[in-house]
Design a protein around this motif. Structure first.
Motif, PDB file in Angstrom:
ATOM      1  N   ALA A   1       0.839  -1.195   0.000  1.00 33.45           N
ATOM      2  CA  ALA A   1       0.000   0.000   0.000  1.00 33.45           C
ATOM      3  C   ALA A   1       0.879   1.252   0.000  1.00 33.45           C
ATOM      4  O   ALA A   1       2.017   1.228   0.484  1.00 33.45           O
ATOM      5  CB  ALA A   1      -0.889  -0.002   1.236  1.00 33.45           C
TER       6      ALA A   1
ATOM      7  N   PRO B   1       2.084   5.017   1.281  1.00 35.36           N
ATOM      8  CA  PRO B   1       2.230   5.486   2.661  1.00 35.36           C
ATOM      9  C   PRO B   1       1.015   6.274   3.126  1.00 35.36           C
ATOM     10  O   PRO B   1       0.455   7.084   2.382  1.00 35.36           O
ATOM     11  CB  PRO B   1       3.479   6.367   2.599  1.00 35.36           C
ATOM     12  N   ALA B   2       0.605   6.040   4.361  1.00 36.31           N
ATOM     13  CA  ALA B   2      -0.505   6.793   4.936  1.00 36.31           C
ATOM     14  C   ALA B   2      -0.089   8.221   5.249  1.00 36.31           C
ATOM     15  O   ALA B   2      -0.912   9.135   5.259  1.00 36.31           O
ATOM     16  CB  ALA B   2      -0.991   6.088   6.201  1.00 36.31           C
ATOM     17  N   VAL B   3       1.199   8.418   5.515  1.00 43.58           N
ATOM     18  CA  VAL B   3       1.752   9.745   5.782  1.00 43.58           C
ATOM     19  C   VAL B   3       2.706  10.093   4.653  1.00 43.58           C
ATOM     20  O   VAL B   3       3.617   9.322   4.347  1.00 43.58           O
ATOM     21  CB  VAL B   3       2.505   9.782   7.126  1.00 43.58           C
ATOM     22  N   ASP B   4       2.494  11.241   4.023  1.00 46.55           N
ATOM     23  CA  ASP B   4       3.339  11.633   2.899  1.00 46.55           C
ATOM     24  C   ASP B   4       3.652  13.113   3.005  1.00 46.55           C
ATOM     25  O   ASP B   4       3.062  13.837   3.814  1.00 46.55           O
ATOM     26  CB  ASP B   4       2.637  11.326   1.567  1.00 46.55           C
TER      27      ASP B   4
ATOM     28  N   GLY C   1       6.852  10.004  -0.586  1.00 46.94           N
ATOM     29  CA  GLY C   1       6.261   8.741  -0.152  1.00 46.94           C
ATOM     30  C   GLY C   1       6.094   7.746  -1.286  1.00 46.94           C
ATOM     31  O   GLY C   1       6.302   6.539  -1.100  1.00 46.94           O
ATOM     32  N   ARG C   2       5.727   8.229  -2.447  1.00 44.49           N
ATOM     33  CA  ARG C   2       5.575   7.328  -3.601  1.00 44.49           C
ATOM     34  C   ARG C   2       6.938   6.791  -4.043  1.00 44.49           C
ATOM     35  O   ARG C   2       7.050   5.633  -4.481  1.00 44.49           O
ATOM     36  CB  ARG C   2       4.884   8.052  -4.750  1.00 44.49           C
TER      37      ARG C   2
ATOM     38  N   GLN D   1       7.565   4.018  -1.802  1.00 39.74           N
ATOM     39  CA  GLN D   1       6.757   2.847  -2.154  1.00 39.74           C
ATOM     40  C   GLN D   1       7.461   2.022  -3.232  1.00 39.74           C
ATOM     41  O   GLN D   1       7.527   0.792  -3.159  1.00 39.74           O
ATOM     42  CB  GLN D   1       5.378   3.280  -2.641  1.00 39.74           C
TER      43      GLN D   1
ATOM     44  N   SER E   1       7.391   6.542   9.511  1.00 41.55           N
ATOM     45  CA  SER E   1       5.974   6.185   9.570  1.00 41.55           C
ATOM     46  C   SER E   1       5.660   5.056   8.589  1.00 41.55           C
ATOM     47  O   SER E   1       4.899   4.133   8.911  1.00 41.55           O
ATOM     48  CB  SER E   1       5.120   7.414   9.258  1.00 41.55           C
ATOM     49  N   TYR E   2       6.263   5.126   7.416  1.00 41.37           N
ATOM     50  CA  TYR E   2       5.988   4.106   6.394  1.00 41.37           C
ATOM     51  C   TYR E   2       6.565   2.750   6.800  1.00 41.37           C
ATOM     52  O   TYR E   2       5.920   1.707   6.623  1.00 41.37           O
ATOM     53  CB  TYR E   2       6.551   4.559   5.060  1.00 41.37           C
TER      54      TYR E   2
ATOM     55  N   GLN F   1       4.260   1.359   9.291  1.00 38.45           N
ATOM     56  CA  GLN F   1       3.020   0.936   8.626  1.00 38.45           C
ATOM     57  C   GLN F   1       3.190  -0.415   7.946  1.00 38.45           C
ATOM     58  O   GLN F   1       2.344  -1.314   8.086  1.00 38.45           O
ATOM     59  CB  GLN F   1       2.617   1.994   7.582  1.00 38.45           C
TER      60      GLN F   1
ATOM     61  N   SER G   1       1.423  -4.040   9.058  1.00 41.02           N
ATOM     62  CA  SER G   1       0.536  -4.751   8.134  1.00 41.02           C
ATOM     63  C   SER G   1       1.127  -6.072   7.664  1.00 41.02           C
ATOM     64  O   SER G   1       0.496  -6.795   6.893  1.00 41.02           O
ATOM     65  CB  SER G   1       0.234  -3.872   6.912  1.00 41.02           C
TER      66      SER G   1
END
Length: 246
Positions: A47, A49-52, A126-127, A130, A170-171, A174, A178
């Motif tokens: 997924a 990142p919820a925080v970016d 954040g991307r 990812q 944070s990522y 996360q 998960s």
């Protein structure tokens, strides 16, 4: 000869494959095919990142990431939309030891890294992370990637500011929470002190040497996975190094 020595120093397994291929052994070709398939399966769907990073008026930002041999990491991000430059280099150690032969000893504190220049209006930090975790390397391998072993091949993020540090940490939390990977992530976040460009012959290595067995086995599958898993972020023509390197 020095260049060939540096290239084949990457691993004894790569050297063995080179010998097998030179002798025309079918077994050597079979091993290469099997290892390429194994490498291609290493990509993980995760997924975002919820925080970016928040929207910014800046047109240019940089990220420094380490994930094994810089040839493949550079090659992956050169195919990402919104990225304007990717330089292979060294980070984590002192200026006077930022040289390939010295870094290869694993005693300098440096990691083979890439400095990614990107347009935050097209792609976020954040991307980039990812892609880094999903296809650029395996974040569960400690002080190694594939056939390359040593602290210089460690998984590390070098945040340039508090925002990047927050997004990265944070990522990682996360993804661990998960259970995105079968093992805990070992990636460290170390404050960026400096980035030193690598020697010229390391730049654009994947693009310039696509027929290298090392590249074919370890790195071209990463680019294929980028195209497969991130089709809207993939671009076929890579952006090549535009900054000066030593």
């Amino acid at each position: 000869m020095k260049f060939l020595t540096q290239t084949f120093r990457r691993s004894t397994r790569t050297r063995a494959l080179a010998v097998a291929m030179a002798l025309g052994l079918a077994g050597g070709a079979l091993v290469m095919t099997q290892r390429t398939a194994m490498s291609a399966e290493a990509a993980v769907v995760i997924a975002p990142p919820a925080v970016d990073e928040p929207p910014t008026a800046a047109h240019t930002e940089t990220a420094v990431l380490a994930g094994g041999c810089f040839w493949g990491v550079q090659g992956v991000f050169q195919h990402v939309r919104g990225v304007t430059n990717v330089v292979s280099g060294y980070s984590g150690g002192a200026r006077d030891t930022a040289e390939y032969e010295t870094v290869s000893t694993g005693q300098t504190g440096h990691a083979e890294s890439v400095q990614i220049t990107y347009d935050p209006s097209q792609i976020t930090y954040g991307r980039l992370l990812q892609i880094y975790f999903s296809v650029a390397h395996d974040p569960t391998e400690l002080n190694r990637q594939g056939p390359d072993v040593g602290t210089q091949y460690r998984s590390a993020i070098f945040p340039a500011n508090d925002m990047q540090k927050q997004v990265a940490q944070s990522y990682i939390a996360q993804l661990n929470k998960s259970h995105a990977f079968p093992a805990p992530i070992v990636t460290k976040t170390d404050a960026l002190k400096a980035f030193y460009p690598a020697e010229g012959y390391h730049q654009n290595y994947l693009t310039l040497h696509p027929d290298s067995m090392y590249i074919a086995i370890n790195d071209l599958p990463k680019v294929a996975n980028l195209k497969r898993l991130f089709p809207t972020l993939y671009r076929d023509k890579p952006v090549l190094v535009t900054t000066a390197s030593k």
